[in-house]
Scaffold this motif. Structure first.
Motif, PDB file in Angstrom:
ATOM      1  N   UNK A  54      -1.890  11.005  -0.394  1.00  0.00           N
ATOM      2  CA  UNK A  54      -1.512  12.216   0.352  1.00  0.00           C
ATOM      3  C   UNK A  54      -1.000  13.316  -0.571  1.00  0.00           C
ATOM      4  N   UNK A  55      -0.440  12.924  -1.733  1.00  0.00           N
ATOM      5  CA  UNK A  55       0.089  13.912  -2.693  1.00  0.00           C
ATOM      6  C   UNK A  55      -0.445  13.610  -4.089  1.00  0.00           C
ATOM      7  N   UNK A  56      -1.742  13.826  -4.302  1.00  0.00           N
ATOM      8  CA  UNK A  56      -2.351  13.434  -5.597  1.00  0.00           C
ATOM      9  C   UNK A  56      -1.785  14.185  -6.793  1.00  0.00           C
ATOM     10  N   UNK A  57      -1.202  15.362  -6.572  1.00  0.00           N
ATOM     11  CA  UNK A  57      -0.690  16.164  -7.690  1.00  0.00           C
ATOM     12  C   UNK A  57       0.786  15.910  -7.981  1.00  0.00           C
ATOM     13  N   UNK A  58       1.424  15.074  -7.175  1.00  0.00           N
ATOM     14  CA  UNK A  58       2.853  14.813  -7.364  1.00  0.00           C
ATOM     15  C   UNK A  58       3.088  13.984  -8.617  1.00  0.00           C
ATOM     16  N   UNK A  59       4.180  14.305  -9.349  1.00  0.00           N
ATOM     17  CA  UNK A  59       4.493  13.538 -10.560  1.00  0.00           C
ATOM     18  C   UNK A  59       5.717  12.638 -10.382  1.00  0.00           C
ATOM     19  N   UNK A  60       6.150  12.465  -9.133  1.00  0.00           N
ATOM     20  CA  UNK A  60       7.294  11.572  -8.875  1.00  0.00           C
ATOM     21  C   UNK A  60       6.972  10.589  -7.744  1.00  0.00           C
ATOM     22  N   UNK A  61       5.800   9.975  -7.834  1.00  0.00           N
ATOM     23  CA  UNK A  61       5.343   9.029  -6.803  1.00  0.00           C
ATOM     24  C   UNK A  61       6.287   7.837  -6.693  1.00  0.00           C
ATOM     25  N   UNK A  62       6.752   7.328  -7.839  1.00  0.00           N
ATOM     26  CA  UNK A  62       7.636   6.149  -7.813  1.00  0.00           C
ATOM     27  C   UNK A  62       8.938   6.455  -7.078  1.00  0.00           C
ATOM     28  N   UNK A  63       9.510   7.624  -7.357  1.00  0.00           N
ATOM     29  CA  UNK A  63      10.751   8.009  -6.682  1.00  0.00           C
ATOM     30  C   UNK A  63      10.526   8.185  -5.178  1.00  0.00           C
ATOM     31  N   UNK A  64       9.430   8.886  -4.818  1.00  0.00           N
ATOM     32  CA  UNK A  64       9.103   9.082  -3.396  1.00  0.00           C
ATOM     33  C   UNK A  64       8.900   7.751  -2.691  1.00  0.00           C
ATOM     34  N   UNK A  65       8.184   6.842  -3.328  1.00  0.00           N
ATOM     35  CA  UNK A  65       7.910   5.533  -2.731  1.00  0.00           C
ATOM     36  C   UNK A  65       9.205   4.762  -2.509  1.00  0.00           C
ATOM     37  N   UNK A  66      10.091   4.803  -3.515  1.00  0.00           N
ATOM     38  CA  UNK A  66      11.371   4.120  -3.384  1.00  0.00           C
ATOM     39  C   UNK A  66      12.206   4.675  -2.248  1.00  0.00           C
TER      40      UNK A  66
ATOM     41  N   UNK B 220       1.890   6.068  15.152  1.00  0.00           N
ATOM     42  CA  UNK B 220       2.091   7.452  14.704  1.00  0.00           C
ATOM     43  C   UNK B 220       1.931   7.576  13.192  1.00  0.00           C
ATOM     44  N   UNK B 221       2.376   6.553  12.445  1.00  0.00           N
ATOM     45  CA  UNK B 221       2.276   6.595  10.976  1.00  0.00           C
ATOM     46  C   UNK B 221       0.829   6.656  10.486  1.00  0.00           C
ATOM     47  N   UNK B 222      -0.099   6.139  11.280  1.00  0.00           N
ATOM     48  CA  UNK B 222      -1.505   6.157  10.854  1.00  0.00           C
ATOM     49  C   UNK B 222      -2.094   7.573  10.854  1.00  0.00           C
ATOM     50  N   UNK B 223      -1.365   8.533  11.466  1.00  0.00           N
ATOM     51  CA  UNK B 223      -1.871   9.916  11.561  1.00  0.00           C
ATOM     52  C   UNK B 223      -1.155  10.884  10.623  1.00  0.00           C
ATOM     53  N   UNK B 224      -0.180  10.417   9.828  1.00  0.00           N
ATOM     54  CA  UNK B 224       0.595  11.353   9.006  1.00  0.00           C
ATOM     55  C   UNK B 224      -0.285  11.987   7.934  1.00  0.00           C
ATOM     56  N   UNK B 225       0.113  13.195   7.536  1.00  0.00           N
ATOM     57  CA  UNK B 225      -0.649  13.917   6.510  1.00  0.00           C
ATOM     58  C   UNK B 225       0.212  14.263   5.290  1.00  0.00           C
ATOM     59  N   UNK B 226       1.507  13.899   5.320  1.00  0.00           N
ATOM     60  CA  UNK B 226       2.382  14.176   4.175  1.00  0.00           C
ATOM     61  C   UNK B 226       3.428  13.071   4.037  1.00  0.00           C
ATOM     62  N   UNK B 227       3.948  12.867   2.817  1.00  0.00           N
ATOM     63  CA  UNK B 227       5.010  11.877   2.625  1.00  0.00           C
ATOM     64  C   UNK B 227       6.247  12.170   3.469  1.00  0.00           C
ATOM     65  N   UNK B 228       6.536  13.464   3.689  1.00  0.00           N
ATOM     66  CA  UNK B 228       7.705  13.834   4.495  1.00  0.00           C
ATOM     67  C   UNK B 228       7.571  13.289   5.928  1.00  0.00           C
TER      68      UNK B 228
ATOM     69  N   UNK C 268       0.811  -1.231   0.000  1.00  0.00           N
ATOM     70  CA  UNK C 268       0.000   0.000   0.000  1.00  0.00           C
ATOM     71  C   UNK C 268       0.841   1.277   0.000  1.00  0.00           C
ATOM     72  N   UNK C 269       2.171   1.143   0.081  1.00  0.00           N
ATOM     73  CA  UNK C 269       3.013   2.330   0.293  1.00  0.00           C
ATOM     74  C   UNK C 269       2.844   3.356  -0.822  1.00  0.00           C
ATOM     75  N   UNK C 270       3.004   2.924  -2.062  1.00  0.00           N
ATOM     76  CA  UNK C 270       2.906   3.869  -3.186  1.00  0.00           C
ATOM     77  C   UNK C 270       1.506   4.478  -3.280  1.00  0.00           C
ATOM     78  N   UNK C 271       0.481   3.659  -3.068  1.00  0.00           N
ATOM     79  CA  UNK C 271      -0.897   4.154  -3.137  1.00  0.00           C
ATOM     80  C   UNK C 271      -1.193   5.131  -2.002  1.00  0.00           C
TER      81      UNK C 271
END
Length: 401
Positions: free
Chosen positions: A242-254, A297-305, A234-237
């Protein structure tokens, strides 16, 4: 230099190449399955899951057998068998012409597994007991390094030299692991065991002072692997949500997937050395408790950062968990059955590798992404409770003796 130190350095490189080789194929396995003629989304998901998990399922079944053989025939022989066997199995995968052939060869790869647990058992049998925590933790950094570097190297090679070529390169790396083992590792003379003197599985546990605690540690190994794997599907999804407008989801997920390995590399040898001083059980309990807090704590995050920061903090605990379990197993079993016990432990590790992604995918489908983190935290918390109970019982028995 003492022989056990030479062996530790040698198997470190062997484990690094093994971790690198195995992990660099996984990111593009679905792409390879599609190249072999599987086109529909449903069939691609099914075959990708099957070809991934069959290796771990077969490994879970055969690990106790290889552990038993290691106790009788020597661990160096098992290291040679595993490295050469995996090199051949992965090389043949490059020549697969349909998905059934790939599935069969991935199963054969599981049959040849066992390099890393046998390396652990070899080091555990030779290192001075008062330094076992540091030695096993240092050795664990080899696999962590390989698992971090593998997907990055695999992705780069797949883009630049093609998918099939990666299998050839992976086979070469495992051949290097075979040669390092053959020429550098010295095991010494092992006592021969007559067929009549071989212990059955039941007899192995009868030799243990605290069999209940050992089984509890096996379950802990499974839970550690389960919590590492439950987030994978579920990580990439989740990051995309959280960042629907991001165009580098694969890089962020990695990046977010790999970041716990970086902190684990830093913490593993240090916490292993601390465990040798203050007690490995304390380190294991503390790191499991830390994992519970981090997953909640991870269940409450609001951003990839925020997710990346928490996963980085989780890595500090993660790096110490499996080495701590292995150090405790070494403490509570004799040299006669070390290989068998480490083989059983490896089976539970592979079961965790299979159960984690299944749990993560199921919970996210039923309740949503955030509940995967909560469910994982609850599983770790239950395991922490049962481990505390078993450790207290063993201490009470020690006090009575």
């Amino acid at each position: 230099m003492e022989s056990w130190k030479v062996n530790l350095i040698s198997v470190w490189f062997g484990c690094f190449f093994t971790g690198l080789a195995i992990s660099q194929i996984l990111p593009f396995l679905p792409l390879y399955v599609s190249q072999l003629g599987v086109t529909s989304h449903e069939a691609l998901s099914l075959w990708s899951g099957l070809t991934f998990s069959v290796t771990f399922l077969v490994s879970a079944i055969v690990s106790p057998m290889w552990g038993s053989l290691a106790d009788r025939k020597g661990r160096k022989l098992m290291l040679l068998r595993a490295s050469l066997g995996m090199a051949i199995a992965i090389l043949l995968q490059a020549f697969a012409t349909n998905v059934w052939q790939l599935f069969f060869l991935r199963a054969v790869m599981g049959l040849t597994s066992g390099y890393i647990p046998n390396a652990m058992a070899l080091v555990a049998s030779q290192v001075p007991r008062e330094r076992s925590g540091w030695a096993l933790s240092t050795l664990s950094t080899a696999q962590i390094s390989g698992v971090i570097g593998g997907p990055l190297l695999g992705g780069f090679l797949a883009d630049h030299v093609g998918l099939r070529a990666v299998f050839f390169i992976t086979a070469v790396l495992l051949t290097v692991s075979f040669l390092v083992t053959l020429f550098l590792i010295k095991e010494g003379v092992r006592p021969t065991v007559n067929k009549a003197d071989r212990l059955s599985g039941k007899a192995v546990f009868a030799t243990l002072p605290y069999p209940g605690l050992v089984i509890s540690l096996f379950v802990t190994t499974m839970v550690i692997q389960l919590c590492n794997g439950s987030i994978g599907p579920i990580l990439a999804l989740f990051i995309k949500s959280m960042s629907p407008d991001s165009n580098n989801i694969a890089f962020l997920s990695g990046m977010i997937a790999a970041v716990p390995g970086v902190s684990a590399l830093v913490s593993a040898p240090r916490l292993g050395k601390l465990g040798d001083r203050i007690g490995t059980a304390r380190i294991l309990i503390a790191t499991l408790g830390c994992a519970v807090v981090m997953f909640f704590a991870m269940s409450f995050v609001t951003s990839p950062f925020q997710l990346g920061v928490l996963r980085f903090m989780l890595g500090f605990a993660d790096g110490a968990m499996l080495p701590a379990v292995q150090t405790l197993l070494l403490k509570y079993c004799s040299d006669q059955v070390t290989g068998r016990i480490f083989g059983y432990n490896q089976s539970f590790m592979y079961l965790g590798n299979v159960a984690g992604p299944l749990m993560g995918a199921s919970v996210s489908a039923i309740a949503g992404f955030r509940w995967v983190f909560i469910a994982t935290a609850i599983v770790v918390l239950i395991n922490l409770w049962q481990l505390l109970v078993m450790l207290r019982r063993s201490r009470q028995r020690e006090a009575r003796v």
